[in-house]
Design a protein around this motif. Structure first.
Motif, short mmCIF file in Angstrom:
data_model
loop_
_atom_site.label_atom_id
_atom_site.label_comp_id
_atom_site.label_asym_id
_atom_site.label_seq_id
_atom_site.Cartn_x
_atom_site.Cartn_y
_atom_site.Cartn_z
N GLU A 148 7.24 4.40 6.78
CA GLU A 148 7.09 3.49 7.93
C GLU A 148 7.07 2.04 7.48
O GLU A 148 7.66 1.16 8.13
CB GLU A 148 5.80 3.83 8.69
CG GLU A 148 5.86 5.19 9.40
CD GLU A 148 4.49 5.62 9.92
OE1 GLU A 148 4.44 6.46 10.83
OE2 GLU A 148 3.45 5.12 9.38
N PHE A 149 6.40 1.79 6.37
CA PHE A 149 6.35 0.43 5.84
C PHE A 149 7.74 -0.04 5.41
O PHE A 149 8.14 -1.18 5.64
CB PHE A 149 5.37 0.37 4.67
CG PHE A 149 5.26 -0.97 4.02
CD1 PHE A 149 4.88 -2.09 4.77
CD2 PHE A 149 5.52 -1.13 2.67
CE1 PHE A 149 4.76 -3.34 4.17
CE2 PHE A 149 5.40 -2.38 2.06
CZ PHE A 149 5.03 -3.49 2.82
N GLY A 150 8.48 0.88 4.79
CA GLY A 150 9.83 0.55 4.37
C GLY A 150 10.71 0.15 5.55
O GLY A 150 11.47 -0.82 5.48
N VAL A 151 10.60 0.88 6.65
CA VAL A 151 11.37 0.55 7.85
C VAL A 151 10.96 -0.83 8.36
O VAL A 151 11.80 -1.64 8.77
CB VAL A 151 11.14 1.62 8.94
CG1 VAL A 151 11.76 1.16 10.26
CG2 VAL A 151 11.73 2.96 8.51
N ALA A 152 9.66 -1.11 8.33
CA ALA A 152 9.15 -2.38 8.86
C ALA A 152 9.65 -3.59 8.09
O ALA A 152 9.85 -4.66 8.65
CB ALA A 152 7.62 -2.36 8.86
N ILE A 153 9.87 -3.43 6.77
CA ILE A 153 10.30 -4.58 5.96
C ILE A 153 11.78 -4.49 5.55
O ILE A 153 12.29 -5.37 4.86
CB ILE A 153 9.43 -4.73 4.70
CG1 ILE A 153 9.56 -3.52 3.79
CG2 ILE A 153 7.97 -4.97 5.08
CD1 ILE A 153 8.82 -3.67 2.47
N GLY A 154 12.44 -3.42 5.98
CA GLY A 154 13.88 -3.31 5.72
C GLY A 154 14.26 -2.75 4.37
O GLY A 154 15.34 -3.04 3.86
N TYR A 155 13.37 -1.95 3.76
CA TYR A 155 13.66 -1.33 2.48
C TYR A 155 13.42 0.17 2.57
O TYR A 155 12.69 0.64 3.44
CB TYR A 155 12.80 -1.92 1.36
CG TYR A 155 13.08 -3.38 1.08
CD1 TYR A 155 14.20 -3.75 0.34
CD2 TYR A 155 12.23 -4.38 1.54
CE1 TYR A 155 14.48 -5.09 0.07
CE2 TYR A 155 12.49 -5.71 1.27
CZ TYR A 155 13.61 -6.06 0.54
OH TYR A 155 13.89 -7.38 0.29
N GLY A 156 14.00 0.91 1.63
CA GLY A 156 13.86 2.35 1.64
C GLY A 156 12.51 2.82 1.12
O GLY A 156 11.82 2.12 0.37
N GLU A 157 12.13 4.04 1.49
CA GLU A 157 10.87 4.61 1.05
C GLU A 157 10.80 4.72 -0.46
O GLU A 157 9.74 4.49 -1.07
CB GLU A 157 10.68 5.99 1.68
CG GLU A 157 9.38 6.69 1.28
CD GLU A 157 9.24 8.07 1.89
OE1 GLU A 157 8.19 8.71 1.65
OE2 GLU A 157 10.17 8.51 2.60
N GLU A 158 11.91 5.06 -1.09
CA GLU A 158 11.93 5.22 -2.54
C GLU A 158 11.59 3.92 -3.25
O GLU A 158 10.84 3.90 -4.24
CB GLU A 158 13.30 5.72 -3.00
CG GLU A 158 13.39 5.94 -4.50
CD GLU A 158 14.77 6.43 -4.93
OE1 GLU A 158 15.01 6.50 -6.15
OE2 GLU A 158 15.59 6.72 -4.04
N LEU A 159 12.12 2.81 -2.74
CA LEU A 159 11.83 1.52 -3.34
C LEU A 159 10.37 1.14 -3.16
O LEU A 159 9.72 0.64 -4.08
CB LEU A 159 12.73 0.44 -2.74
CG LEU A 159 12.56 -0.96 -3.32
CD1 LEU A 159 12.75 -0.96 -4.83
CD2 LEU A 159 13.52 -1.93 -2.66
N VAL A 160 9.84 1.37 -1.95
CA VAL A 160 8.43 1.08 -1.68
C VAL A 160 7.55 1.88 -2.65
O VAL A 160 6.59 1.36 -3.23
CB VAL A 160 8.06 1.41 -0.22
CG1 VAL A 160 6.54 1.27 -0.01
CG2 VAL A 160 8.81 0.50 0.74
N SER A 161 7.90 3.14 -2.83
CA SER A 161 7.14 4.00 -3.74
C SER A 161 7.22 3.48 -5.17
O SER A 161 6.21 3.45 -5.89
CB SER A 161 7.69 5.43 -3.68
OG SER A 161 7.04 6.26 -4.62
N SER A 162 8.40 3.04 -5.60
CA SER A 162 8.57 2.54 -6.96
C SER A 162 7.75 1.28 -7.19
O SER A 162 7.15 1.09 -8.25
CB SER A 162 10.04 2.25 -7.24
OG SER A 162 10.80 3.43 -7.28
N VAL A 163 7.70 0.42 -6.17
CA VAL A 163 6.91 -0.80 -6.28
C VAL A 163 5.43 -0.46 -6.39
O VAL A 163 4.70 -0.99 -7.24
CB VAL A 163 7.16 -1.73 -5.07
CG1 VAL A 163 6.12 -2.86 -5.03
CG2 VAL A 163 8.56 -2.33 -5.13
#
Length: 277
Positions: A37-52
């Protein structure tokens, strides 16, 4: 966002990123958002959010800006950009940039390529691309960004250090990146030579004596009055603080400058080489 592994190979960078990761995760969880959900909100994929959030990737400035807005952090997350910007680059680059920031005078001799502070982006790319084994695309872009960031110190302004650069003539004639890239690099040298706080000299190939055969190096006189040296060869980068070793470099640099052309003669030679390129 360009994807590249953070490569946090030093304690300082690791400590900074652990703090950033913890803050991002706390803000996201407080907002009741999953990583997807956070990824959608900021325009990035879930995988990238997880990696960060696992500390495997360093977030770019726009990532932090979007996170700040999406989570209503009021600038608290965006404020982390300055800390993140510092650890984005390899430790030896950060250390060198800090030294340059503390310098009131910087002298450098280069006999292989144009000094990094004077390189155009295209020339720097050609230098990094010549490395064997080659950098990955992401590694190359990381180092290129770091080099461009360091160049902010060169230019006009009362707070700028005094610079003396001595380039071996071979660096003017070695066509790094091809003719067009080299022409622009020579033009950049002529531009830099006009700065009131920059003395640019060339050590001609025609001279029988060359005190700089041992390789490139630099000297930095710091605000506290001390002088340190810096040498870089192959994959090794070393700061020299021992007074006796620094004194030897100072003597050598003085000899090199004495053998080099005057600034006026050097500019004329660069213009000649430019006309031949």
């Amino acid at each position: 966002m360009t994807e590249w592994e953070a490569g946090l190979d030093d304690e300082e960078a690791g400590a900074v990123m652990r703090t950033v990761v913890r803050q991002l995760k706390l803000w996201r969880e407080s907002a009741g958002l999953t990583q997807a959900e956070f990824g959608v909100a900021i325009g990035y994929g879930e995988e990238l959010v997880s990696s960060v959030e696992r500390g495997r990737r360093i977030p770019r400035p726009e990532y932090l800006d979007r996170a700040d807005e999406a989570l209503g952090a009021g600038g608290k997350i965006a404020a982390l950009k300055q800390d993140v910007a510092e650890v984005r680059y390899p430790k030896k680059v950060r250390d060198l940039k800090r030294l340059e920031g503390e310098a009131v005078e910087l002298g450098a001799y280069n006999n292989s390529v144009v000094h990094g502070l004077l390189q155009t982006q295209e020339y720097a790319r050609a230098v990094f691309s010549a490395r064997r084994p080659p950098f990955t695309v992401d590694e190359l872009e990381q180092r290129l960004s770091a080099r461009v960031a360091r160049q902010e110190i060169v230019g006009e302004g009362a707070a700028r250090p005094l610079f003396t650069f001595v380039q071996c003539e071979s660096t003017l004639r070695r066509p790094m990146g091809g003719r067009a890239v080299m022409r622009r690099q020579l033009e950049r040298l002529l531009e830099a030579a006009k700065y009131p706080n920059v003395d640019l000299q060339v050590l001609p190939l025609g001279h029988e004596e060359n005190p700089g055969l041992a390789g490139s190096f630099r000297l930095l006189r710091l605000k506290d009055g001390t002088t340190v040296g810096h040498v870089e060869v192959q994959h090794l980068s070393r700061v020299i603080a021992d007074p006796k070793e620094v004194q030897l470099l100072e003597m050598r640099y003085g000899n090199i400058r004495a053998q080099a052309l005057s600034t006026r003669e050097s500019t004329a030679l660069i213009e000649t080489v430019l006309g031949e390129t």
